[in-house]
Write a protein that holds these residues in place. Structure first.
Motif, PDB file in Angstrom:
ATOM      1  N   PHE A 347       0.807  -1.219   0.000  1.00 37.93           N
ATOM      2  CA  PHE A 347       0.000   0.000   0.000  1.00 37.93           C
ATOM      3  C   PHE A 347       0.839   1.266   0.000  1.00 37.93           C
ATOM      4  O   PHE A 347       0.427   2.279  -0.544  1.00 37.93           O
ATOM      5  N   ALA A 354      -3.136   6.470   1.949  1.00 38.04           N
ATOM      6  CA  ALA A 354      -4.246   5.692   2.495  1.00 38.04           C
ATOM      7  C   ALA A 354      -3.799   4.691   3.562  1.00 38.04           C
ATOM      8  O   ALA A 354      -4.601   4.264   4.389  1.00 38.04           O
ATOM      9  N   TRP A 355      -2.513   4.351   3.544  1.00 38.17           N
ATOM     10  CA  TRP A 355      -2.051   3.258   4.404  1.00 38.17           C
ATOM     11  C   TRP A 355      -2.372   3.467   5.881  1.00 38.17           C
ATOM     12  O   TRP A 355      -2.892   2.576   6.551  1.00 38.17           O
ATOM     13  N   TYR A 357      -4.683   5.232   7.310  1.00 36.80           N
ATOM     14  CA  TYR A 357      -6.104   5.095   7.607  1.00 36.80           C
ATOM     15  C   TYR A 357      -6.551   3.648   7.488  1.00 36.80           C
ATOM     16  O   TYR A 357      -7.338   3.141   8.278  1.00 36.80           O
ATOM     17  N   LEU A 358      -6.022   3.004   6.484  1.00 34.66           N
ATOM     18  CA  LEU A 358      -6.367   1.606   6.248  1.00 34.66           C
ATOM     19  C   LEU A 358      -5.978   0.762   7.452  1.00 34.66           C
ATOM     20  O   LEU A 358      -6.726  -0.082   7.936  1.00 34.66           O
ATOM     21  N   GLN A 359      -4.775   1.065   7.933  1.00 33.91           N
ATOM     22  CA  GLN A 359      -4.265   0.327   9.083  1.00 33.91           C
ATOM     23  C   GLN A 359      -5.154   0.549  10.306  1.00 33.91           C
ATOM     24  O   GLN A 359      -5.513  -0.390  11.013  1.00 33.91           O
ATOM     25  N   LEU A 362      -8.443  -1.256   9.855  1.00 37.86           N
ATOM     26  CA  LEU A 362      -8.263  -2.689  10.018  1.00 37.86           C
ATOM     27  C   LEU A 362      -8.196  -3.049  11.505  1.00 37.86           C
ATOM     28  O   LEU A 362      -8.786  -4.028  11.960  1.00 37.86           O
TER      29      LEU A 362
END
Ligand SMILES: Nc1ncnc2c1ncn2[C@@H]1O[C@H](COP(=O)(O)OP(=O)(O)OP(=O)(O)O)[C@@H](O)[C@H]1O
Ligand SMILES: [Mg+2]
Lengths: 392, 253
Positions: A347, A354-355, A357-359, A362
């Motif tokens: 990512f 985005a990483w 936020y993605l993390q 998750l």
């Protein structure tokens, strides 16, 4: 007596299932059930008992034989890096998953191990002169702190000794005062922040923000050579395997049971005649030692150790990885570190913004929907399958 | 006096000015089975908390086998030979019955030896399983036990510790009638070779299993004696009648 004899084989059973569920789900591993232990005569009990060692062996073969053959040097190097993180994660799994100590500052111990190794490598490369970064920052004489790290035996010992001693001191101070939960978590996080400030501020001593980098030689091997990196990968994988087995032995020992008891009822444990502070301090020190070893391995593998690699954010990322993988199972912690390592690489290349936020998303998802993480999901799936088979 | 295992003198405990214990004196001889009764809030649990190091008294002393207990930490007091159970039983649900008992039995081992795997079952654990009738459940997680079985497991853990003094806080609370009877038998059996203090509200239970009774009321010892003596005491009748008419009338009859 019969009930114990039945449960004995389970206790004697050799290596663990690297993809095993937490003891929270004993029914899945075929652990002792309400009606007594797994049957002595084989059947599902025996199969479950062998599943652990078999899975461990399979993973070991893949990691030690298949991966080095299948992956090009760059990819193998990445995997080696993730496995270093997996060693830290193993320690977090022990401290947090089994012991209930949410440690948000494992980067500190990772850093201590990493800098101990980095200092030795810098001195070795400098060959009697000052390390390059000191020359650039105008340092004229090797600082006294650096001297002993020219000795490889000393430096390697410090890789473990520094983190362990620091964790023992911290634990003795903090756990005896019954500091726990969020207070402990925040304290460890503050420690990580403090170490970063300290390292950044001491440019001439520590290399400042840049940290220690530009290593050329690793115990007589050229660090730029593919063969060296392949060898390093194997060393990391082996160390992880050995530490995994050690952690697994710890968990299944009386001490491991005591650790779980401390996690679930610290105040009750006192009335069993144990001091929970001792149990926690020791476990915390073991997890710190693991992080130190991981940091030391990370340095030759990745070629750098710097404040950015051990501060609050990387420490948090590892805790998130352990949560995603499944903190209650050692294998979950290891798996989480590798999966999240790959995810981050992917990512950060594709959607760097985005990483983060993605993390976060998750993490929230896992904590709310699957608190046992990937390991828990895997266990649940296996459970469904076995009960279907049993029904058929 | 040397026969006295436990000697409590002038014990006071205050919670924010409220006196939970207000000068308690209590002597328990070695080998005794002593019942401790009193209405809600009398200070029974507080007394046990002080003996076991959970609560610090504002004044007074607790001598156990000649040693002062006040000021020691909980696990140190256990190591001197004082064990307890809790009013609401606390067992380690994640661990098996056997593992719960084994941990209770292992605290005298050096810490490093705990790092080895358990091989076989210590004799004390075996005995505790037998005494509590939990042998068939040895391999089950403690989390699946019924309320009564949990209480027995707690008593089993206490026995496995091999303490010199056992403190039981309402062991039959919330139990069904048949479970009470079993617990009573268990208690009688344990009391044969241990010194035991039992906190119990249940008068029926008391009538059956008690010999020596101490009555606690508003943080003080009201009276002491045999079950008959205590039951005949008008002050005891009054505090029980005054507090809870229904059950108590039957209780002191
Ligand atoms: N930690 C505390 N803080 C404040 N007050 C407390 C505390 N613990 C107990 N008390 C008070 O002290 C008094 C004695 O409580 P204790 O629990 O010892 O009574 P008890 O005899 O065990 O009653 P029960 O039969 O209900 O268990 C009660 O009035 C209680 O409210
Ligand atoms: Mg009470």
């Amino acid at each position: 007596m019969t009930a114990f004899q039945d449960s004995q084989p389970a206790i004697e059973a050799p290596p663990p299932d690297p993809a095993a569920p937490a003891p929270a789900e004993p029914s899945v591993t075929g652990g002792p059930s309400v009606t007594g232990g797994p049957s002595v005569t084989g059947g599902p009990g025996r199969r479950a008992r062998l599943a652990g060692p078999a899975a461990f062996a399979a993973v070991a073969v893949v990691m030690l034989v298949v991966m080095p053959l299948a992956l090009e040097p760059f990819r193998l190097g990445l995997l080696a890096k993730y496995l270093c993180y997996a060693i830290v994660a193993l320690g977090i799994g022990l401290a947090w998953g089994k012991g209930g100590m949410l440690t948000l500052g494992q980067g500190v111990f990772f850093g201590l191990g990493g800098y101990a190794m980095g200092m030795y490598l810098k001195l070795h490369d400098a060959g009697g002169d000052l390390p390059d970064f000191m020359v650039w920052s105008g340092v004229e004489k090797l600082p006294a702190l650096w001297g002993p790290f020219g000795n490889p035996a000393f430096a390697l010992a410090m890789v473990v000794v520094l983190p362990v001693v620091m964790a023992l001191l911290l634990g003795a101070l903090v756990f005896r005062q019954r500091v726990r939960g969020a207070y402990f978590a925040i304290l460890t996080q503050a420690l990580a922040a403090a170490l970063v400030i300290l390292l950044v501020g001491q440019q001439g001593l520590t290399g400042g923000t840049n940290g220690l980098t530009n290593f050329f030689d690793f115990f007589g091997q050229d660090l730029a050579a593919d063969s060296t990196q392949r060898g390093l990968y194997l060393v990391v994988a082996l160390v992880l395997g050995v530490l995994y087995l050690a952690a697994w032995q710890l968990v299944r020992s009386r001490f491991g049971r005591l650790l779980v008891a401390v996690r679930d009822g610290e105040d009750r444990v006192r009335f069993l005649g144990y001091d929970p502070a001792t149990v926690k301090t020791l476990t915390f020190a073991i997890s710190a030692g693991m992080a130190g070893i991981a940091g030391a391995l990370f340095v030759p593998v990745v070629g750098i150790i710097s404040p950015a690699l051990l501060g609050v954010v990387p420490s948090l990322e590892l805790v998130v990885a352990v949560a995603v993988g499944g903190r209650y199972a050692l294998a979950g912690a290891v798996l989480g570190a590798v999966v999240m390592g790959y995810a981050k690489t992917y990512f950060s290349e594709e959607l760097p913004e985005a990483w983060l936020y993605l993390q976060g998303a998750l993490f929230i998802l896992v904590m709310t929907l699957a608190p046992k993480g990937l390991a828990g999901v895997a266990a649940a799936l296996r459970h469904v399958r076995t009960s279907r088979r049993a029904a058929a | 006096m040397s026969d006295n295992l436990l000697e409590i003198r002038g014990l006071q405990v205050a919670f924010d000015g409220f006196r939970a214990l207000d000068g308690v004196d209590l002597t328990v001889g070695a080998g005794e089975l002593r019942f401790l009764i009193g209405p809600n809030g009398a200070g029974k649990t507080t007394l046990i908390d002080v003996i076991t190091g959970l609560t610090r008294p504002t004044a007074g002393s607790v001598r156990f086998g000649g040693q002062e207990l006040v000021g020691r930490r909980e696990h140190q007091i256990v190591r001197l030979g004082v064990g307890r159970t809790f009013q609401t039983s606390v067992v380690f649900e994640e661990l098996t019955v056997l593992e719960n008992l084994d941990l209770a039995a292992s605290f005298r081992r050096p810490l490093w030896s705990l790092l080895r795997s358990r091989r076989g079952v210590p004799e004390t654990v075996d005995k505790a399983l037998e005494t509590t009738g939990l042998t068939a459940l040895a391999g089950s997680r403690a989390g699946v036990l019924s309320h009564g079985q949990r209480q027995w497991l707690e008593i089993g853990m206490l026995i496995a510790q091999e303490p010199r003094l056992l403190l039981l806080d309402e062991p039959v609370a919330g139990m069904a009638q048949d479970e009470r009877a079993r617990t009573g038998e268990l208690l009688t059996q344990v009391a044969r070779d241990h010194t035991v203090i039992v906190v119990e509200h249940d008068m029926e239970f008391l009538r059956r299993y008690a010999s020596q009774v101490t009555v606690l009321h508003e943080g003080r010892v009201l009276t002491e004696g045999s079950v008959e003596q205590v039951r005949a005491d008008p002050r005891v009748q009054e505090i029980y009648l005054g507090r809870a008419r229904e059950g108590a009338e039957d209780a002191v009859r």
